[in-house]
Scaffold this active site. Structure first.
Site, PDB file in Angstrom:
ATOM      1  N   GLU A  49       0.655  -1.170  -0.049  1.00 53.41           N
ATOM      2  CA  GLU A  49      -0.018   0.133  -0.119  1.00 53.41           C
ATOM      3  C   GLU A  49       0.908   1.038   0.150  1.00 53.41           C
ATOM      4  O   GLU A  49       1.537   1.322   1.044  1.00 53.41           O
ATOM      5  CB  GLU A  49      -1.149   0.031   1.128  1.00 53.41           C
ATOM      6  CG  GLU A  49      -1.807   1.384   1.278  1.00 53.41           C
ATOM      7  CD  GLU A  49      -2.658   1.298   2.555  1.00 53.41           C
ATOM      8  OE1 GLU A  49      -3.101   2.423   2.925  1.00 53.41           O
ATOM      9  OE2 GLU A  49      -2.577   0.296   3.523  1.00 53.41           O
ATOM     10  N   ASP A  60      -4.408  10.616   8.910  1.00 50.67           N
ATOM     11  CA  ASP A  60      -3.146  10.062   9.413  1.00 50.67           C
ATOM     12  C   ASP A  60      -2.813  10.607  10.722  1.00 50.67           C
ATOM     13  O   ASP A  60      -3.012  11.670  11.232  1.00 50.67           O
ATOM     14  CB  ASP A  60      -2.309  10.418   8.176  1.00 50.67           C
ATOM     15  CG  ASP A  60      -2.349   9.914   6.877  1.00 50.67           C
ATOM     16  OD1 ASP A  60      -3.104   8.711   6.758  1.00 50.67           O
ATOM     17  OD2 ASP A  60      -2.105  10.337   5.775  1.00 50.67           O
TER      18      ASP A  60
END
EC number: 4.2.1.20
Length: 261
Positions: A49, A60
């Site tokens: 990924e 994030d």
């Protein structure tokens, strides 16, 4: 069947689950990020990924934000992401998914992005801030190019949302193990097991769990009920502290948890 689905099916046939490893493109620089992704694949990671750095990474955590902001500060551009995918796929067989927020894709042009990404050898996109009913252009482009589309489901997702996500995902559904942002956690949220069960009831062919997984024991725990375990922050931390070799060592440790039984 998609390359990612093929990989998950192969791992099932080996009495194992899929290990999916995340690294941001361009961190700490483009060359090192490519070498690190290759090292993951060479040390037991089944699917790469690759994150595209973005200026407003709302999902994030601190580790990944710091890495992506460094990549941007170093001049990372979208074309660098395609170049990274092209080189990674020329060196290893592991399929490469790109995790990207949707705004950069829209700015580039959905069809153009799909074409350039497919030409580079990419397998599909993970789109954390795009839901299927707002992604008609992407659904059409991915059908045309054969790219996988991985949508997210959270413990808070309604039954209708889970069904919609399952119906429109290809490759797997990304089951968010806990509410909040990415990062290493001591325990993987127990809600993930319930969520995966509900996604299967909703028709998901495969569900992989991410957010918070950082050890072989947690990989094994997740693969007791899910098709794949997604690891990000632990790998990024290893790369930041010890370079490509350290990222490879952590990948090998995590891979030991992917064998069932």
């Amino acid at each position: 069947m998609s390359r990612v689905a093929d990989t998950i099916a192969r791992r099932k046939g080996e009495a194992a689950g899929a290990l999916i490893g995340y690294l941001p493109a361009g961190f700490p620089d483009l060359r090192t990020s490519v070498d690190a992704a290759v090292a993951l694949a060479e040390n037991g990671v089944d699917v790469i990924e690759l994150g595209l750095p973005y200026s407003d990474p709302v999902m994030d955590g601190a580790v990944i934000q710091a890495a992506t902001q460094r990549a941007l500060a170093n001049g990372f551009r979208l074309r660098d992401g395609f170049a990274a995918v092209r080189e990674i796929t020329s060196r290893v067989d592991a399929p490469v998914l790109v995790m990207t927020y949707w705004n950069p894709v829209m700015q580039y042009g959905v069809d153009r992005f799909a074409d350039d990404f497919a030409t580079a050898g990419g397998a599909g996109l993970i789109t954390p801030d795009l839901i299927p009913d707002e992604g008609a252009d992407w659904l059409a482009a991915s059908e045309r190019t054969g790219l996988d589309r991985v949508f997210l489901a959270a413990p808070s997702s309604t039954e209708a949302r889970r069904r919609q996500t399952a119906a429109n995902s290809r490759g797997f559904v990304y089951a968010v193990s806990t509410m909040g942002i990415t990062g290493v956690r001591t325990d993987v949220d127990a809600a993930a097991r319930t969520l995966v069960g509900r996604l299967r009831e909703a028709g998901a062919l495969s569900a992989c769990v991410g957010l918070g997984i950082s050890s072989a024991a947690q990989v094994a725990e997740v693969l007791d009920y899910a098709d794949g375990a997604i690891v990000g922050s632990a790998l990024v931390t290893a790369l930041a502290k010890g370079g490509v070799a350290a990222a490879g060592r952590i990948a090998a440790e995590l891979a030991r948890g992917a064998v069932r039984g």
